[in-house]
Design a protein around this motif. Structure first.
Motif, PDB file in Angstrom:
ATOM      1  N   GLU A 283      -7.032  11.673   5.285  1.00  0.00           N
ATOM      2  CA  GLU A 283      -7.070  11.768   3.826  1.00  0.00           C
ATOM      3  C   GLU A 283      -5.777  12.315   3.265  1.00  0.00           C
ATOM      4  O   GLU A 283      -5.626  12.440   2.050  1.00  0.00           O
ATOM      5  N   LYS A 284      -4.867  12.692   4.159  1.00  0.00           N
ATOM      6  CA  LYS A 284      -3.586  13.208   3.668  1.00  0.00           C
ATOM      7  C   LYS A 284      -2.456  12.614   4.496  1.00  0.00           C
ATOM      8  O   LYS A 284      -2.494  12.603   5.728  1.00  0.00           O
ATOM      9  N   VAL A 285      -1.465  12.132   3.784  1.00  0.00           N
ATOM     10  CA  VAL A 285      -0.268  11.592   4.426  1.00  0.00           C
ATOM     11  C   VAL A 285       0.913  12.434   3.958  1.00  0.00           C
ATOM     12  O   VAL A 285       1.007  12.762   2.776  1.00  0.00           O
ATOM     13  N   THR A 286       1.779  12.825   4.885  1.00  0.00           N
ATOM     14  CA  THR A 286       2.998  13.526   4.456  1.00  0.00           C
ATOM     15  C   THR A 286       4.214  12.672   4.797  1.00  0.00           C
ATOM     16  O   THR A 286       4.214  11.939   5.795  1.00  0.00           O
ATOM     17  N   VAL A 287       5.224  12.764   3.928  1.00  0.00           N
ATOM     18  CA  VAL A 287       6.437  11.965   4.100  1.00  0.00           C
ATOM     19  C   VAL A 287       7.650  12.809   3.753  1.00  0.00           C
ATOM     20  O   VAL A 287       7.674  13.493   2.734  1.00  0.00           O
ATOM     21  N   GLN A 288       8.650  12.746   4.610  1.00  0.00           N
ATOM     22  CA  GLN A 288       9.926  13.373   4.312  1.00  0.00           C
ATOM     23  C   GLN A 288      11.017  12.404   4.740  1.00  0.00           C
ATOM     24  O   GLN A 288      10.928  11.799   5.820  1.00  0.00           O
ATOM     25  N   SER A 289      12.033  12.227   3.894  1.00  0.00           N
ATOM     26  CA  SER A 289      13.063  11.246   4.227  1.00  0.00           C
ATOM     27  C   SER A 289      14.400  11.640   3.629  1.00  0.00           C
ATOM     28  O   SER A 289      14.457  12.412   2.669  1.00  0.00           O
ATOM     29  N   ASP A 290      15.465  11.092   4.186  1.00  0.00           N
ATOM     30  CA  ASP A 290      16.800  11.357   3.646  1.00  0.00           C
ATOM     31  C   ASP A 290      17.152  10.374   2.535  1.00  0.00           C
ATOM     32  O   ASP A 290      18.261  10.427   1.991  1.00  0.00           O
ATOM     33  N   THR A 291      16.216   9.462   2.235  1.00  0.00           N
ATOM     34  CA  THR A 291      16.501   8.500   1.169  1.00  0.00           C
ATOM     35  C   THR A 291      15.246   8.293   0.331  1.00  0.00           C
ATOM     36  O   THR A 291      14.136   8.618   0.773  1.00  0.00           O
ATOM     37  N   ASP A 292      15.423   7.775  -0.878  1.00  0.00           N
ATOM     38  CA  ASP A 292      14.251   7.452  -1.705  1.00  0.00           C
ATOM     39  C   ASP A 292      13.462   6.341  -1.014  1.00  0.00           C
ATOM     40  O   ASP A 292      14.036   5.334  -0.598  1.00  0.00           O
ATOM     41  N   LEU A 293      12.160   6.525  -0.880  1.00  0.00           N
ATOM     42  CA  LEU A 293      11.312   5.499  -0.272  1.00  0.00           C
ATOM     43  C   LEU A 293      10.261   5.043  -1.278  1.00  0.00           C
ATOM     44  O   LEU A 293       9.804   5.816  -2.114  1.00  0.00           O
ATOM     45  N   LEU A 294       9.869   3.791  -1.174  1.00  0.00           N
ATOM     46  CA  LEU A 294       8.715   3.318  -1.931  1.00  0.00           C
ATOM     47  C   LEU A 294       7.478   3.483  -1.056  1.00  0.00           C
ATOM     48  O   LEU A 294       7.455   3.013   0.074  1.00  0.00           O
ATOM     49  N   TRP A 295       6.478   4.167  -1.626  1.00  0.00           N
ATOM     50  CA  TRP A 295       5.175   4.242  -0.956  1.00  0.00           C
ATOM     51  C   TRP A 295       4.295   3.145  -1.544  1.00  0.00           C
ATOM     52  O   TRP A 295       4.227   2.978  -2.761  1.00  0.00           O
ATOM     53  N   THR A 296       3.626   2.395  -0.704  1.00  0.00           N
ATOM     54  CA  THR A 296       2.689   1.392  -1.191  1.00  0.00           C
ATOM     55  C   THR A 296       1.393   1.495  -0.416  1.00  0.00           C
ATOM     56  O   THR A 296       1.397   1.746   0.802  1.00  0.00           O
ATOM     57  N   ILE A 297       0.280   1.334  -1.118  1.00  0.00           N
ATOM     58  CA  ILE A 297      -1.023   1.372  -0.464  1.00  0.00           C
ATOM     59  C   ILE A 297      -1.891   0.295  -1.106  1.00  0.00           C
ATOM     60  O   ILE A 297      -1.766   0.005  -2.301  1.00  0.00           O
ATOM     61  N   SER A 298      -2.763  -0.289  -0.300  1.00  0.00           N
ATOM     62  CA  SER A 298      -3.623  -1.355  -0.813  1.00  0.00           C
ATOM     63  C   SER A 298      -4.720  -0.748  -1.682  1.00  0.00           C
ATOM     64  O   SER A 298      -5.148   0.384  -1.475  1.00  0.00           O
ATOM     65  N   ILE A 299      -5.158  -1.542  -2.659  1.00  0.00           N
ATOM     66  CA  ILE A 299      -6.242  -1.133  -3.538  1.00  0.00           C
ATOM     67  C   ILE A 299      -7.480  -1.885  -3.111  1.00  0.00           C
ATOM     68  O   ILE A 299      -7.423  -3.111  -2.904  1.00  0.00           O
TER      69      ILE A 299
END
Lengths: 270, 171
Positions: B152-168
């Motif tokens: 139920e929880k996703v964490t993200v760390q990156s050195d660049t801007d990322l697009l997060w996408t998830i299905s509806i």
């Protein structure tokens, strides 16, 4: 217009092109860079009133996993007066490849019974189904004339966004191959930075809306001719300028850039 | 105002809708103009908690879609969510560590992390079937698509801007 998902057509048998052949790399030195020609002749109907794309003229027809479901379900809708099974038999794919987690069992069995080659790559979770199909065309497809290969991917856009990006990434990974992604509204292909590009616009079937997208890296310098808003050593990057909602003004567009760009153009409704 | 039909414009105007004609400005997309309006219009006190939902942002003409994605990058300090029937997308700016709380009744499990516009030398996640671990991502190489949310929880760390996408999920 009905959407066909992930059906890959490999190489139309013939093109009506302005001279010379649009698929041959022309060894013409322009600013110390080879010239690459592009033309969407595959969008032109080869018989009157034929729907696009021209399925019958491709050398090879592949379905990427669940694309077979769409072919099975929707092909008969193009020919409502005919028996659905007859239409399905006439438009069967040569190969179905992928991890087989989307294709319905009855669809798989139907096409298998007609002789479609089923290539199950369910063990490989590192590449997308489209990637697997392009690899198949590149490496395995026997009897295929690969000298002037052009791969058309129908139903490549829309739907899940991560799928769409995965498909765009395939054309970036196989940047040395001509792969065109198609939807009802647009077509996309890559313009590798190693070439100067001439894009011959088929004005009866495409345009005028177009764009140039620095999808993977910023561009310090891109130059075009033939567009309403041409670029002139212009920098492009996400977060800044990206050439969208541009307009094709001439029948030939030229593009030169220091990075791989996605070319996109609208497809005219029938 | 080059797309809206005249009878539609007249109808909404008659109901009191404010019509702002920016036809002189051909350098920005219609969505960009709308975001600018919202930003200028919102009281300063509310700006930090502002969230803009854009319905019908995906599909259709591909150059339009890319123009809409670019708006996320141009306004990276704003929360803007692009919506379609199948997916939602928003930007995860590189300046932050991200925790994404998954509403499993309405979204998922298919997801992706897309390094549009610039490669990522290092991205790290938790909560996905195929997590990234200081992993490089770029177009022409690895991008995280067809991933699966496992918790139920996703964490993200990156050195660049990322697009997060998830299905509806379909209703």
């Amino acid at each position: 217009m009905l959407r066909l998902q992930s059906i890959i057509l490999a190489k139309a048998k013939h093109f009506t092109v302005p001279s010379p052949s649009s698929l041959r790399l022309v060894k013409k030195r322009m600013i110390a860079m080879d010239l690459m020609h592009h033309s969407s002749c595959f969008l032109l109907p080869t018989i009157p009133l034929q729907r696009r794309p021209s399925l019958t003229t491709a050398q090879l027809h592949l379905c990427a996993d669940g694309g077979a479901n769409r072919l099975y379900d929707e092909m008969p809708l193009f020919f409502p007066q005919e028996d659905a099974s007859d239409v399905r038999r006439r438009y069967k794919p040569d190969v179905i490849k992928g991890d087989m987690d989307s294709i319905r069992r009855e669809v798989l069995e139907f096409y298998a019974s007609l002789g479609t080659e089923i290539v199950d790559k369910s063990h490989d979770q590192d590449t997308t189904d489209l990637h697997k199909c392009v690899t198949y065309i590149r490496d395995s497809a026997s009897g295929l004339d690969k000298s002037n290969l052009c791969i058309l991917v129908v139903g490549a856009l829309g739907g899940r966004f991560d799928h769409e990006m995965g498909n765009v990434n395939v054309i970036c990974r196989f940047s040395y191959m001509r792969i065109v992604l198609l939807s009802n509204d647009s077509l996309i292909h890559l313009l590798p930075r190693t070439y100067c590009h001439e894009i011959h616009i088929q004005t009866s079937v495409e345009g005028p809306h177009c764009g140039l997208i620095p999808i993977g890296t910023p561009s310090k310098s891109s130059t075009t001719t033939g567009l309403q808003w041409d670029l002139n050593n212009t920098a492009m990057e996400f977060g800044g300028l990206v050439s969208t909602s541009n307009i094709v003004k001439e029948e030939k567009v030229t593009v030169q850039s220091d990075c791989d760009l996605l070319w996109t153009i609208s497809i005219k409704k029938l | 105002m080059d797309s809206i039909r005249k009878e539609v414009l007249d109808f909404y105007r008659s109901l009191g809708t404010k019509i702002i004609d920016k036809s002189h400005d051909q350098d920005t997309t219609d969505l960009h103009k709308c975001i600018t309006y919202i930003w200028d219009f919102a009281p300063d006190a509310n700006k930090s908690s502002l969230c803009i939902l854009v319905a019908g942002a995906l599909g259709g003409r591909y150059d339009h879609e890319m123009g809409n994605l670019n708006v996320l990058y141009c306004f990276s300090s704003l929360r803007i969510v692009l919506l379609s029937d199948d997916s939602l997308i928003y930007l995860l700016p590189r300046t932050h560590h991200h925790e994404i709380h998954i509403q499993t009744s309405v979204e998922g499990p298919h997801c992706g992390l897309i390094p549009i516009g610039a490669p990522s030398r290092s991205s790290t996640t938790t909560g996905l079937r195929w997590n990234l671990n200081n992993t490089e991502m770029r177009f022409g190489g690895l991008i995280s698509s067809s991933n699966i949310v496992v918790g139920e929880k996703v964490t993200v760390q990156s050195d660049t801007d990322l697009l997060w996408t998830i299905s509806i999920k379909k209703l």
